[in-house]
Design an enzyme around this catalytic site. Sequence first.
Site, PDB file in Angstrom:
ATOM      1  N   GLU A 113      36.332  14.693  -4.035  1.00 32.88           N
ATOM      2  CA  GLU A 113      35.661  14.410  -2.761  1.00 32.88           C
ATOM      3  C   GLU A 113      34.729  15.573  -2.448  1.00 32.88           C
ATOM      4  O   GLU A 113      35.201  16.686  -2.203  1.00 32.88           O
ATOM      5  CB  GLU A 113      36.713  14.252  -1.657  1.00 32.88           C
ATOM      6  CG  GLU A 113      36.141  14.019  -0.279  1.00 32.88           C
ATOM      7  CD  GLU A 113      37.208  14.113   0.823  1.00 32.88           C
ATOM      8  OE1 GLU A 113      37.683  13.075   1.289  1.00 32.88           O
ATOM      9  OE2 GLU A 113      37.569  15.232   1.220  1.00 32.88           O
TER      10      GLU A 113
ATOM     11  N   GLU B 219      32.048   8.093   2.807  1.00 31.37           N
ATOM     12  CA  GLU B 219      32.738   8.048   4.108  1.00 31.37           C
ATOM     13  C   GLU B 219      31.776   8.469   5.206  1.00 31.37           C
ATOM     14  O   GLU B 219      31.865   9.569   5.736  1.00 31.37           O
ATOM     15  CB  GLU B 219      33.938   9.004   4.089  1.00 31.37           C
ATOM     16  CG  GLU B 219      34.973   8.705   3.026  1.00 31.37           C
ATOM     17  CD  GLU B 219      36.106   9.737   3.009  1.00 31.37           C
ATOM     18  OE1 GLU B 219      36.261  10.499   3.992  1.00 31.37           O
ATOM     19  OE2 GLU B 219      36.816   9.781   1.993  1.00 31.37           O
TER      20      GLU B 219
ATOM     21  N   ASP C 101       0.839  -1.190   0.000  1.00 32.61           N
ATOM     22  CA  ASP C 101       0.000   0.000   0.000  1.00 32.61           C
ATOM     23  C   ASP C 101       0.880   1.249   0.000  1.00 32.61           C
ATOM     24  O   ASP C 101       1.405   1.649   1.033  1.00 32.61           O
ATOM     25  CB  ASP C 101      -0.886  -0.050   1.251  1.00 32.61           C
ATOM     26  CG  ASP C 101      -1.677   1.234   1.435  1.00 32.61           C
ATOM     27  OD1 ASP C 101      -1.644   2.088   0.524  1.00 32.61           O
ATOM     28  OD2 ASP C 101      -2.318   1.375   2.487  1.00 32.61           O
TER      29      ASP C 101
ATOM     30  N   HIS D 168      31.380  12.295   3.350  1.00 34.15           N
ATOM     31  CA  HIS D 168      32.116  12.728   2.161  1.00 34.15           C
ATOM     32  C   HIS D 168      31.852  11.740   1.034  1.00 34.15           C
ATOM     33  O   HIS D 168      31.852  10.531   1.263  1.00 34.15           O
ATOM     34  CB  HIS D 168      33.621  12.788   2.448  1.00 34.15           C
ATOM     35  CG  HIS D 168      33.947  13.715   3.575  1.00 34.15           C
ATOM     36  ND1 HIS D 168      35.101  13.639   4.294  1.00 34.15           N
ATOM     37  CD2 HIS D 168      33.250  14.737   4.103  1.00 34.15           C
ATOM     38  CE1 HIS D 168      35.116  14.578   5.223  1.00 34.15           C
ATOM     39  NE2 HIS D 168      33.991  15.261   5.127  1.00 34.15           N
TER      40      HIS D 168
ATOM     41  N   ARG E 268      41.362  21.046   3.428  1.00 35.74           N
ATOM     42  CA  ARG E 268      40.085  20.387   3.661  1.00 35.74           C
ATOM     43  C   ARG E 268      38.945  21.331   3.979  1.00 35.74           C
ATOM     44  O   ARG E 268      37.861  20.875   4.300  1.00 35.74           O
ATOM     45  CB  ARG E 268      40.246  19.398   4.826  1.00 35.74           C
ATOM     46  CG  ARG E 268      41.050  18.205   4.437  1.00 35.74           C
ATOM     47  CD  ARG E 268      41.569  17.438   5.644  1.00 35.74           C
ATOM     48  NE  ARG E 268      42.491  16.409   5.177  1.00 35.74           N
ATOM     49  CZ  ARG E 268      42.152  15.156   4.924  1.00 35.74           C
ATOM     50  NH1 ARG E 268      40.931  14.753   5.110  1.00 35.74           N
ATOM     51  NH2 ARG E 268      43.043  14.300   4.470  1.00 35.74           N
TER      52      ARG E 268
ATOM     53  N   GLU F 213      30.097   9.128   8.663  1.00 36.71           N
ATOM     54  CA  GLU F 213      30.516   9.284  10.065  1.00 36.71           C
ATOM     55  C   GLU F 213      29.280   9.179  10.959  1.00 36.71           C
ATOM     56  O   GLU F 213      28.179   9.499  10.532  1.00 36.71           O
ATOM     57  CB  GLU F 213      31.181  10.649  10.261  1.00 36.71           C
ATOM     58  CG  GLU F 213      32.449  10.800   9.428  1.00 36.71           C
ATOM     59  CD  GLU F 213      33.065  12.195   9.484  1.00 36.71           C
ATOM     60  OE1 GLU F 213      34.286  12.288   9.337  1.00 36.71           O
ATOM     61  OE2 GLU F 213      32.335  13.185   9.646  1.00 36.71           O
TER      62      GLU F 213
ATOM     63  N   ARG G 226      32.578  17.319   0.098  1.00 33.76           N
ATOM     64  CA  ARG G 226      32.640  17.232   1.558  1.00 33.76           C
ATOM     65  C   ARG G 226      31.419  17.778   2.284  1.00 33.76           C
ATOM     66  O   ARG G 226      31.338  17.735   3.502  1.00 33.76           O
ATOM     67  CB  ARG G 226      33.886  17.975   2.058  1.00 33.76           C
ATOM     68  CG  ARG G 226      35.183  17.357   1.562  1.00 33.76           C
ATOM     69  CD  ARG G 226      36.405  18.171   1.995  1.00 33.76           C
ATOM     70  NE  ARG G 226      36.473  18.366   3.426  1.00 33.76           N
ATOM     71  CZ  ARG G 226      36.986  17.480   4.290  1.00 33.76           C
ATOM     72  NH1 ARG G 226      37.511  16.358   3.845  1.00 33.76           N
ATOM     73  NH2 ARG G 226      36.996  17.740   5.590  1.00 33.76           N
TER      74      ARG G 226
ATOM     75  N   GLU H 121      34.107   6.536  12.070  1.00 32.65           N
ATOM     76  CA  GLU H 121      33.945   6.503  10.619  1.00 32.65           C
ATOM     77  C   GLU H 121      34.348   5.119  10.120  1.00 32.65           C
ATOM     78  O   GLU H 121      35.322   4.537  10.579  1.00 32.65           O
ATOM     79  CB  GLU H 121      34.847   7.566   9.963  1.00 32.65           C
ATOM     80  CG  GLU H 121      34.831   7.492   8.442  1.00 32.65           C
ATOM     81  CD  GLU H 121      35.631   8.621   7.777  1.00 32.65           C
ATOM     82  OE1 GLU H 121      35.559   9.768   8.266  1.00 32.65           O
ATOM     83  OE2 GLU H 121      36.334   8.336   6.799  1.00 32.65           O
TER      84      GLU H 121
ATOM     85  N   GLU I 105      36.767   9.032  14.930  1.00 32.61           N
ATOM     86  CA  GLU I 105      36.836  10.360  14.299  1.00 32.61           C
ATOM     87  C   GLU I 105      37.255  11.418  15.317  1.00 32.61           C
ATOM     88  O   GLU I 105      37.535  11.104  16.476  1.00 32.61           O
ATOM     89  CB  GLU I 105      35.496  10.699  13.635  1.00 32.61           C
ATOM     90  CG  GLU I 105      35.536  10.657  12.104  1.00 32.61           C
ATOM     91  CD  GLU I 105      36.589  11.570  11.468  1.00 32.61           C
ATOM     92  OE1 GLU I 105      37.045  12.524  12.128  1.00 32.61           O
ATOM     93  OE2 GLU I 105      36.971  11.321  10.316  1.00 32.61           O
TER      94      GLU I 105
HETATM   95  N1  GLU Z   1      33.467  15.417  10.644  1.00 36.12           N
HETATM   96  C1  GLU Z   1      33.858  16.339   9.611  1.00 36.12           C
HETATM   97  C2  GLU Z   1      32.623  16.850   8.863  1.00 36.12           C
HETATM   98  O1  GLU Z   1      31.704  17.237   9.466  1.00 36.12           O
HETATM   99  C3  GLU Z   1      34.837  15.738   8.636  1.00 36.12           C
HETATM  100  C4  GLU Z   1      36.105  15.232   9.254  1.00 36.12           C
HETATM  101  C5  GLU Z   1      37.019  14.587   8.201  1.00 36.12           C
HETATM  102  O2  GLU Z   1      37.745  15.309   7.509  1.00 36.12           O
HETATM  103  O3  GLU Z   1      36.922  13.374   8.029  1.00 36.12           O
HETATM  104  O4  GLU Z   1      32.543  16.868   7.667  1.00 36.12           O
HETATM  105 MG    MG Z   2      36.032  11.616   8.376  1.00 28.96          MG
END
Ligand code: GLU
Ligand code: MG
Length: 444
Positions: free
Chosen positions: A333, A132, A53, A245, A316, A134, A335, A196, A189
């Site tokens: 990647e 990836e 349903d 990520h 990053r 977390e 992010r 992670e 992490e």
């Molecule tokens: N925890 C971080 C985020 O909020 C990323 C940390 C990492 O570079 O793995 O994206």
């Molecule tokens: Mg990470």
Amino acid sequence: MAKYTREDILRIVEEENVKYIRLQFTDILGTIKNVEIPISQLEKALDNKMMFDGSSIEGFVRIEESDMYLYPDLDTFVIFPWTAEKGKVARFICDVYNADGTPFEGCPRYNLKRVLKEMEALGFTDFNLGPEPEFFLFKLDEKGEPTLELNDKGGYFDLAPTDLGENCRRDIVLELEEMGFEIEASHHEVAPGQHEIDFKYANAIKACDDIQTFKLVVKTVARKHGLHATFMPKPLFGVNGSGMHCNLSLFKNGENAFFDPNGELQLSDTARHFIAGVLKHAPNFTAVTNPTVNSYKRLVPGYEAPCYVAWSARNRSPLIRIPASRGMSTRIEVRSVDPAANPYLAMAVLLAAGLDGIKNKLTPPAPVDRNIYVMTKEERLAEGIVDLPATLAQALENLKSDEVIVSALGKHLFEHFVEAKEIEWDMFRTAVHQWEREQYMTLY
Ligand code: GLU
Ligand code: MG
């Protein structure tokens, strides 16, 4: 090539004493739904005759058109490592179909297949994703409800005895491996209680299926350890939130289309156009990749999560980072994505954004190799770095304005997604939060 035929499945369930079959699919909000059938109904399910349903699933259909069918994808057949009393439990991941045999537009998995066809029309064969995810582990109380108490004080890559979540994480990894996952890394992490686990990349459909299975396994195993696993993007103020990520690449007949040994940074033009497309549409697809009110508490400066639209091969803080590996592992990647996202929808919008860059030969701005968090607003503007939306409300407005992203969702998904999310925002907007009472109760 298909992994299993119908005959294989019938033989395996017999040999392995499988007694129950779970038919799984994902709703618009990314929640796994699940119908369990006894083995006597397996052939019916394999004939695509399993009805449910649809009107009782969030954002699917109205009562008048509620008969829907689950078409199991044979390649997703997996026997769960735990055994029920009377025999084993196996599962299929399904696509949702209408009663007239046409695919249901509101099925996120089917929708991703539709966008993948657009990619194939441009000559690419695979869109690969290495996620990836977390997550945090919190203790459960006597009643089995999650608390805000963490079970460790560990930090990035820490080992026991600080990392008491380690046993739990190891069990999660073992269970995933039994289900056929290839785990590439598993670590503590940055934040206390945060973990992670990374698994091997796969084509987008399989990787999204894997993400859904992953979340189920993480939550189930955590519970056995007296812990609650949450993929909520920012459960605690003042420490890192949880991202997911997404390592993305396009392949053409087994060759990585992002790699060019002679290109700048050894990236191909295809990769550059794709990056440009993702950056262009980022403020507008964020509602999909970061779909909760809470997601925007993670996208703030200082916690390794991006809040500005830029790319870099080095640091990053930007939205897109280019990891160092090249050749077959050349990838970008992204992010910003968080684990609350419906992965099928997130991949559909990311792919559509990248393909738009390729179709229109968009050029990305210069990479930004400085720490963007410490740049002033003027410095950012001078480099053309715009902000990601700061709230779900803003993100939804942006989403509505972007035809490429809207059509990546399709009419049904777009309308129902926005409707559900506007209600969510409105509930948050009108609620009175603890923070307000702390600020104003005695001041006024
Ligand atoms: N925890 C971080 C985020 O909020 C990323 C940390 C990492 O570079 O793995 O994206
Ligand atoms: Mg990470």
